[in-house]
Design a protein around this motif. Structure first.
Motif, PDB file in Angstrom:
ATOM      1  N   TYR A  14      31.940  28.995  47.419  1.00  0.00           N
ATOM      2  CA  TYR A  14      33.254  28.381  47.587  1.00  0.00           C
ATOM      3  C   TYR A  14      34.120  28.627  46.351  1.00  0.00           C
ATOM      4  O   TYR A  14      35.310  28.892  46.453  1.00  0.00           O
ATOM      5  N   GLU A  15      33.501  28.558  45.180  1.00  0.00           N
ATOM      6  CA  GLU A  15      34.250  28.775  43.942  1.00  0.00           C
ATOM      7  C   GLU A  15      34.806  30.191  43.900  1.00  0.00           C
ATOM      8  O   GLU A  15      35.948  30.414  43.502  1.00  0.00           O
ATOM      9  N   ASN A  16      34.013  31.173  44.340  1.00  0.00           N
ATOM     10  CA  ASN A  16      34.474  32.556  44.357  1.00  0.00           C
ATOM     11  C   ASN A  16      35.661  32.727  45.285  1.00  0.00           C
ATOM     12  O   ASN A  16      36.630  33.406  44.965  1.00  0.00           O
ATOM     13  N   ILE A  17      35.591  32.117  46.471  1.00  0.00           N
ATOM     14  CA  ILE A  17      36.689  32.209  47.428  1.00  0.00           C
ATOM     15  C   ILE A  17      37.931  31.533  46.871  1.00  0.00           C
ATOM     16  O   ILE A  17      39.041  32.061  46.953  1.00  0.00           O
ATOM     17  N   GLU A  18      37.748  30.349  46.275  1.00  0.00           N
ATOM     18  CA  GLU A  18      38.875  29.588  45.757  1.00  0.00           C
ATOM     19  C   GLU A  18      39.588  30.359  44.641  1.00  0.00           C
ATOM     20  O   GLU A  18      40.810  30.450  44.606  1.00  0.00           O
ATOM     21  N   HIS A  19      38.824  30.925  43.718  1.00  0.00           N
ATOM     22  CA  HIS A  19      39.404  31.645  42.597  1.00  0.00           C
ATOM     23  C   HIS A  19      40.167  32.887  43.054  1.00  0.00           C
ATOM     24  O   HIS A  19      41.113  33.304  42.398  1.00  0.00           O
ATOM     25  N   ALA A  20      39.741  33.458  44.176  1.00  0.00           N
ATOM     26  CA  ALA A  20      40.405  34.664  44.671  1.00  0.00           C
ATOM     27  C   ALA A  20      41.846  34.394  45.096  1.00  0.00           C
ATOM     28  O   ALA A  20      42.641  35.319  45.190  1.00  0.00           O
ATOM     29  N   HIS A  21      42.186  33.130  45.335  1.00  0.00           N
ATOM     30  CA  HIS A  21      43.518  32.804  45.849  1.00  0.00           C
ATOM     31  C   HIS A  21      44.387  32.087  44.823  1.00  0.00           C
ATOM     32  O   HIS A  21      45.424  31.531  45.169  1.00  0.00           O
ATOM     33  N   ARG A  22      43.982  32.111  43.556  1.00  0.00           N
ATOM     34  CA  ARG A  22      44.801  31.547  42.511  1.00  0.00           C
ATOM     35  C   ARG A  22      45.802  32.579  42.013  1.00  0.00           C
ATOM     36  O   ARG A  22      45.518  33.779  41.994  1.00  0.00           O
ATOM     37  N   LEU A  23      46.962  32.125  41.610  1.00  0.00           N
ATOM     38  CA  LEU A  23      47.976  33.019  41.048  1.00  0.00           C
ATOM     39  C   LEU A  23      48.508  32.387  39.776  1.00  0.00           C
ATOM     40  O   LEU A  23      49.118  31.321  39.806  1.00  0.00           O
ATOM     41  N   ARG A  24      48.253  33.047  38.650  1.00  0.00           N
ATOM     42  CA  ARG A  24      48.712  32.543  37.375  1.00  0.00           C
ATOM     43  C   ARG A  24      50.080  33.122  37.031  1.00  0.00           C
ATOM     44  O   ARG A  24      50.472  34.158  37.572  1.00  0.00           O
ATOM     45  N   VAL A  25      50.777  32.470  36.132  1.00  0.00           N
ATOM     46  CA  VAL A  25      52.110  32.928  35.743  1.00  0.00           C
ATOM     47  C   VAL A  25      52.055  34.349  35.199  1.00  0.00           C
ATOM     48  O   VAL A  25      52.891  35.191  35.527  1.00  0.00           O
ATOM     49  N   ARG A  26      51.045  34.641  34.396  1.00  0.00           N
ATOM     50  CA  ARG A  26      50.949  35.980  33.805  1.00  0.00           C
ATOM     51  C   ARG A  26      50.690  37.057  34.853  1.00  0.00           C
ATOM     52  O   ARG A  26      51.027  38.230  34.639  1.00  0.00           O
TER      53      ARG A  26
END
Length: 235
Positions: free
Chosen positions: A14-26
């Motif tokens: 779940y952590e891998n899937i969740e991190h794949a959809h994060r978008l940081r400012v940089r």
């Protein structure tokens, strides 16, 4: 019996899937800044002179050209499905990843063609006025970022190989005298950014996405004289 809202560590999948959809400012700021700087080469006389010098060094001009860039631009994207075909699973199911890929290419194609139409930069070989940015390079790096996002938890070297192929594609666009170096750099940034935006937007646009599943975790606990239940809701 008291209850306490408390989140346990998420399982690795779940952590891998969740991190794949994060978008940081940089993730947005860096490629956008590079594309903007690359666009300055279209109008600024001093910068145009510098890229012309680079073109003379890097391109074949009248020598034999290699047209492999017309084909290898798609190799990183195809590799995602190739690995899966041979049993190497990525982060998402076939349906999810295919929709994400479609979104990435839609964003990339729209952005690239809008910039081509707006800036009307002449190609180095003078064949047309749609040089900036490089569509081939954007396509290759869209696929390379897609490959990296799906398989970086399996092995980051899979993603690095995709970037290598995309870089070769970009260089061949210069070597074949179809693009200047600023066109290629801008195309690479737009490809990467398009894929990152697609991963971020997907669970927001499609509620049926597997990565959008809510999870409720209830764990009983005993601490001294206190007995309770810790509840974690993920959404």
């Amino acid at each position: 019996m008291p209850s306490q809202a408390k989140c346990a560590e998420p399982d690795s999948l779940y952590e891998n899937i969740e991190h794949a959809h994060r978008l940081r400012v940089r993730d947005v700021a860096i490629p956008t800044s590079v594309v903007t700087i690359s666009a300055l080469f279209v109008e600024n006389k001093w910068l145009k002179k510098q890229r012309l010098n680079a073109q003379k060094t890097l391109s074949a001009i009248d020598n034999k050209k290699f047209k492999a860039d017309d084909y290898i631009q798609y190799l990183p994207m195809v590799s995602v499905y190739g690995f899966n075909l041979f049993g190497v699973k990525g982060r998402h199911s076939f349906k999810d990843r295919t929709i994400i890929l479609g979104m990435a290419y839609a964003i990339q194609t729209a952005t690239v063609h809008c910039l081509k139409y707006a800036l009307k930069e002449k190609r180095p070989d003078s064949s047309s006025h749609n040089s900036f940015p490089s569509g081939h390079t954007a396509t290759a790096f869209t696929g390379a970022q897609f490959l990296y996002e799906e398989y970086k938890t399996v092995s980051p070297w899979i993603g690095y190989a995709g970037y290598a192929v995309a870089t070769i594609t970009g260089y061949l666009r210069i070597y074949n005298n179809r693009h200047y170096i600023n066109d290629v750099v801008a195309g690479a940034c737009l490809g990467i950014l398009s894929t990152k935006l697609a991963y971020w937007l997907y669970p927001k646009c499609f509620k049926f996405a597997e990565c959008n599943d809510s999870r409720i975790l209830m764990t009983p606990y005993y601490l001294g004289n206190n007995i309770g239940v810790s509840i974690c809701i993920r959404y």
